[in-house]
Scaffold this motif. Structure first.
Motif, mmCIF file in Angstrom:
data_model
loop_
_atom_site.group_PDB
_atom_site.id
_atom_site.type_symbol
_atom_site.label_atom_id
_atom_site.label_comp_id
_atom_site.label_asym_id
_atom_site.label_seq_id
_atom_site.Cartn_x
_atom_site.Cartn_y
_atom_site.Cartn_z
ATOM 1 N N LEU A 131 0.830 -1.201 0.000
ATOM 2 C CA LEU A 131 0.000 0.000 0.000
ATOM 3 C C LEU A 131 0.865 1.252 0.000
ATOM 4 O O LEU A 131 0.588 2.214 -0.722
ATOM 5 C CB LEU A 131 -0.937 -0.008 1.204
ATOM 6 N N SER A 132 1.931 1.256 0.782
ATOM 7 C CA SER A 132 2.824 2.409 0.833
ATOM 8 C C SER A 132 3.463 2.669 -0.525
ATOM 9 O O SER A 132 3.558 3.830 -0.979
ATOM 10 C CB SER A 132 3.915 2.178 1.888
ATOM 11 N N ASP A 133 3.876 1.595 -1.206
ATOM 12 C CA ASP A 133 4.530 1.761 -2.506
ATOM 13 C C ASP A 133 3.558 2.312 -3.553
ATOM 14 O O ASP A 133 3.903 3.204 -4.338
ATOM 15 C CB ASP A 133 5.106 0.424 -2.974
ATOM 16 N N ILE A 134 2.352 1.772 -3.578
ATOM 17 C CA ILE A 134 1.375 2.206 -4.583
ATOM 18 C C ILE A 134 1.010 3.670 -4.374
ATOM 19 O O ILE A 134 1.014 4.473 -5.317
ATOM 20 C CB ILE A 134 0.123 1.319 -4.529
ATOM 21 N N THR A 135 0.696 4.041 -3.138
ATOM 22 C CA THR A 135 0.288 5.420 -2.884
ATOM 23 C C THR A 135 1.445 6.393 -3.083
ATOM 24 O O THR A 135 1.240 7.549 -3.458
ATOM 25 C CB THR A 135 -0.276 5.566 -1.459
ATOM 26 N N ARG A 136 2.684 5.931 -2.848
ATOM 27 C CA ARG A 136 3.839 6.796 -3.094
ATOM 28 C C ARG A 136 3.967 7.106 -4.580
ATOM 29 O O ARG A 136 4.214 8.259 -4.974
ATOM 30 C CB ARG A 136 5.119 6.133 -2.590
ATOM 31 N N VAL A 137 3.784 6.095 -5.432
ATOM 32 C CA VAL A 137 3.878 6.315 -6.870
ATOM 33 C C VAL A 137 2.775 7.261 -7.335
ATOM 34 O O VAL A 137 3.001 8.148 -8.158
ATOM 35 C CB VAL A 137 3.805 4.974 -7.622
ATOM 36 N N LEU A 138 1.576 7.100 -6.790
ATOM 37 C CA LEU A 138 0.482 8.010 -7.136
ATOM 38 C C LEU A 138 0.835 9.440 -6.750
ATOM 39 O O LEU A 138 0.639 10.386 -7.523
ATOM 40 C CB LEU A 138 -0.805 7.565 -6.443
ATOM 41 N N ARG A 139 1.377 9.603 -5.543
ATOM 42 C CA ARG A 139 1.718 10.951 -5.076
ATOM 43 C C ARG A 139 2.826 11.563 -5.911
ATOM 44 O O ARG A 139 2.774 12.739 -6.272
ATOM 45 C CB ARG A 139 2.135 10.892 -3.601
ATOM 46 N N GLU A 140 3.850 10.776 -6.236
ATOM 47 C CA GLU A 140 4.969 11.300 -7.009
ATOM 48 C C GLU A 140 4.574 11.689 -8.423
ATOM 49 O O GLU A 140 5.255 12.485 -9.070
ATOM 50 C CB GLU A 140 6.091 10.259 -7.038
ATOM 51 N N ASN A 141 3.469 11.119 -8.910
ATOM 52 C CA ASN A 141 2.978 11.472 -10.235
ATOM 53 C C ASN A 141 1.837 12.480 -10.183
ATOM 54 O O ASN A 141 1.074 12.628 -11.138
ATOM 55 C CB ASN A 141 2.529 10.214 -10.969
ATOM 56 N N GLY A 142 1.724 13.170 -9.056
ATOM 57 C CA GLY A 142 0.787 14.276 -8.955
ATOM 58 C C GLY A 142 -0.657 13.886 -8.778
ATOM 59 O O GLY A 142 -1.547 14.691 -9.051
ATOM 60 N N LEU A 143 -0.926 12.656 -8.304
ATOM 61 C CA LEU A 143 -2.300 12.209 -8.095
ATOM 62 C C LEU A 143 -2.594 12.124 -6.601
ATOM 63 O O LEU A 143 -1.800 11.569 -5.829
ATOM 64 C CB LEU A 143 -2.532 10.848 -8.756
ATOM 65 N N ASN A 144 -3.724 12.667 -6.200
ATOM 66 C CA ASN A 144 -4.134 12.688 -4.805
ATOM 67 C C ASN A 144 -5.265 11.692 -4.586
ATOM 68 O O ASN A 144 -6.242 11.665 -5.331
ATOM 69 C CB ASN A 144 -4.595 14.095 -4.410
ATOM 70 N N VAL A 145 -5.142 10.868 -3.543
ATOM 71 C CA VAL A 145 -6.176 9.880 -3.205
ATOM 72 C C VAL A 145 -7.261 10.576 -2.398
ATOM 73 O O VAL A 145 -7.009 11.094 -1.307
ATOM 74 C CB VAL A 145 -5.587 8.707 -2.411
ATOM 75 N N VAL A 146 -8.485 10.593 -2.928
ATOM 76 C CA VAL A 146 -9.610 11.220 -2.228
ATOM 77 C C VAL A 146 -10.564 10.190 -1.634
ATOM 78 O O VAL A 146 -11.470 10.549 -0.882
ATOM 79 C CB VAL A 146 -10.388 12.172 -3.173
ATOM 80 N N ARG A 147 -10.377 8.943 -1.973
ATOM 81 C CA ARG A 147 -11.184 7.865 -1.410
ATOM 82 C C ARG A 147 -10.395 6.575 -1.570
ATOM 83 O O ARG A 147 -9.780 6.351 -2.616
ATOM 84 C CB ARG A 147 -12.525 7.762 -2.131
ATOM 85 N N ALA A 148 -10.370 5.724 -0.544
ATOM 86 C CA ALA A 148 -9.612 4.483 -0.619
ATOM 87 C C ALA A 148 -10.359 3.374 0.092
ATOM 88 O O ALA A 148 -10.935 3.577 1.174
ATOM 89 C CB ALA A 148 -8.227 4.661 -0.002
ATOM 90 N N ASP A 149 -10.357 2.199 -0.521
ATOM 91 C CA ASP A 149 -10.879 0.976 0.084
ATOM 92 C C ASP A 149 -9.868 -0.128 -0.189
ATOM 93 O O ASP A 149 -9.692 -0.555 -1.334
ATOM 94 C CB ASP A 149 -12.249 0.612 -0.491
ATOM 95 N N VAL A 150 -9.201 -0.569 0.853
ATOM 96 C CA VAL A 150 -8.127 -1.547 0.738
ATOM 97 C C VAL A 150 -8.520 -2.791 1.525
ATOM 98 O O VAL A 150 -8.880 -2.696 2.710
ATOM 99 C CB VAL A 150 -6.802 -0.971 1.277
#
Length: 483
Positions: free
Chosen positions: A384-403
């Motif tokens: 989860l940390s790796d996936i969300t880090r890649v999203l953040r580094e590419n300028g994408l913000n998570v506004v809703r998450a279900d894991v």
């Protein structure tokens, strides 16, 4: 030796009222009265919160409630629900019908949610995920771009494995409930010192936000709390209800004024302005003759809408005595006759405005305009940390998450938006597809821009292929309606 006599109590004495007046709870599933839906009738001895528990049972099955009539003005509770399954059909699966009867039948008992959930796991889940085997962490506070990614990274640094997590973002507030275990033993974390360290670390991350403006002078708006480690009654609280409560605690209703809530689609020429965006309106009137406050809600219909409004009123300590729910043509009409728990109706305009804002916020929380990413991968620590880090580094913000974790697989669903406020363009989606290799890709409501300034590309393939993970990615641009 003296003989001692004790009074005799017939073991069936407690069941005497039921023998005289009939069963305490009757649940009738009727597939004959209506052509296009199933009618669920509930007659039961009333108690505070019973309506919410019944609605929660139906909602957890992803049933759509198209109509409902509620009356509970005395000691008896009478409800009628018109429901359809997630495909818009009647309920024909006998397993589902039996579950509804069993689950609603337990709502009048103590610890009903635990019993209903246990029964659901036995009936529907071949590999039930027992949350009692994990430690529960609650996080809430002021949101900022990349915050969910930072929290995921903090948990990984603390050697915590995220087994399940659910996060909502609304009006610059974030609420998250996460189930974690120890990274090495995969067991609950019970050491008080370690729990305190985890709480302090996450609190530091949550509070490292932007400097509050002079207008945000309410202490709760800047407050961030973590690790209300659930126990007792809280351990079986519905996760979505808990997210509503956390959002309410950080006052997400104190956001922008009521606005139009619409799908992030560009309306065609044939669509009217009303169809392009349906305004949410909440009005409260007084019924002095009966001592009720009448709450009227008109908004765009969606799944779980009734759960959200009933949940909010219940958690704000209001009792629903009568209600009428109807949906027609994609629009929902709800009317509630309520009093406060102390028996009084709303007496001040300030109280009415607060309830209106809270209901508007509850309706809007699920509507997340953004691209939906669904990823299925072999589970591993730190994924989860790796996936969300890649999203953040590419300028994408998570506004809703279900894991969630299902066996050896991690099922992640994110709604993301561009941090700069731009729409995510189709070329960028195609670049992700090429980077990730063989994937199943689906785009719904395609209104994404076809060109945008050049930006860095995703590295999902490098990140996940190195760990031998098989990834499936589904993307769509429809709003987040339900989990």
């Amino acid at each position: 030796m003296n003989e001692v006599y004790f009074p005799y109590f017939d073991p069936d004495f407690d069941k005497l009222p039921e023998r005289i007046n009939g069963p305490i709870c009757r649940v009738c599933i009727d597939n004959e009265s209506m052509d296009d839906c199933t009618v669920v009738k509930v007659d039961s001895v009333n108690k505070q919160g019973l309506l919410l528990e019944v609605v929660q049972v139906l909602t957890d099955l992803n049933l759509t409630i198209s109509k409902s009539y509620i009356s509970s003005d005395a000691v008896w509770f009478m409800d009628v629900f018109h429901v359809k399954d997630e495909h818009g059909n009647k309920l024909t699966d006998q397993k589902v019908i039996n579950y509804i009867k069993q689950a609603i039948g337990t709502t009048r008992e103590t610890h009903n949610s635990a019993k209903a959930k246990t029964y659901a796991n036995m009936v529907f889940s071949p590999e039930p995920n027992n949350n009692n085997e994990h430690t529960v962490i609650e996080m809430s506070g002021t949101d900022r771009p990349g915050l969910f990614s930072e929290l995921s990274a903090a948990l990984a640094d603390l050697h915590c494995n995220v087994v399940e997590a659910h996060a909502w973002s609304h009006n610059d507030r974030l609420a998250c409930v996460a189930y974690i275990s120890d990274q090495s033993t995969h067991t609950p974390i019970e050491d008080p010192n370690r729990l305190a360290s985890i709480e302090d670390h996450l609190t530091t991350v949550l509070r490292a936000t932007i400097t509050p403006t002079p207008t945000t002078n309410q202490p709760n708006q800047q407050e961030a709390k973590t690790a209300d480690f659930l126990g007792g009654e809280g351990a079986v609280t519905n996760v979505e209800r808990r997210l509503h409560q956390l959002m309410l605690s950080v006052r997400d209703f104190e956001g922008p004024p009521s606005r139009t809530v619409s799908l992030p689609t560009t309306p065609s020429d044939s669509e009217s302005d009303e169809e392009a965006g349906m305004k949410t309106t909440v009005k409260i009137e007084s019924c002095d003759e009966k001592g009720y406050s009448i709450v009227n809600i008109n908004c765009k219909d969606r799944p779980r809408l009734m759960f959200d409004t009933v949940c909010t009123l219940t958690d704000m300590q209001y009792v629903i005595f009568h209600a009428s729910i109807n949906s027609d043509g994609g629009y929902a009409f709800q009317e509630y006759f309520i009093r406060h728990l102390d028996g009084c109706a709303m007496s001040t305009e300030c109280e009415k405005q607060r309830v209106i804002k809270c209901l508007e916020a509850a309706i809007e929380r699920r509507v997340c305009e953004g691209v939906r990413l669904e990823l299925c991968a072999d589970n591993r620590v730190g994924l989860l940390s790796d996936i969300t880090r890649v999203l953040r580094e590419n300028g994408l913000n998570v506004v809703r998450a279900d894991v969630e974790t299902q066996g050896e697989k991690a099922i992640n669903a994110f709604y993301v938006r561009d941090m700069s406020g731009n729409k995510i363009d189709m070329e960028f989606i195609e670049s992700m597809k090429k980077e990730m290799g063989p994937i199943a890709l689906q785009v719904k409501n395609d209104t994404l821009r076809t060109s945008s300034p050049e930006r860095s590309r995703f590295s999902f393939s490098h990140m996940l292929k190195a760990s031998g993970s098989l990834i499936t990615l589904l993307l769509s641009s429809h709003p987040c309606k339900y989990s």
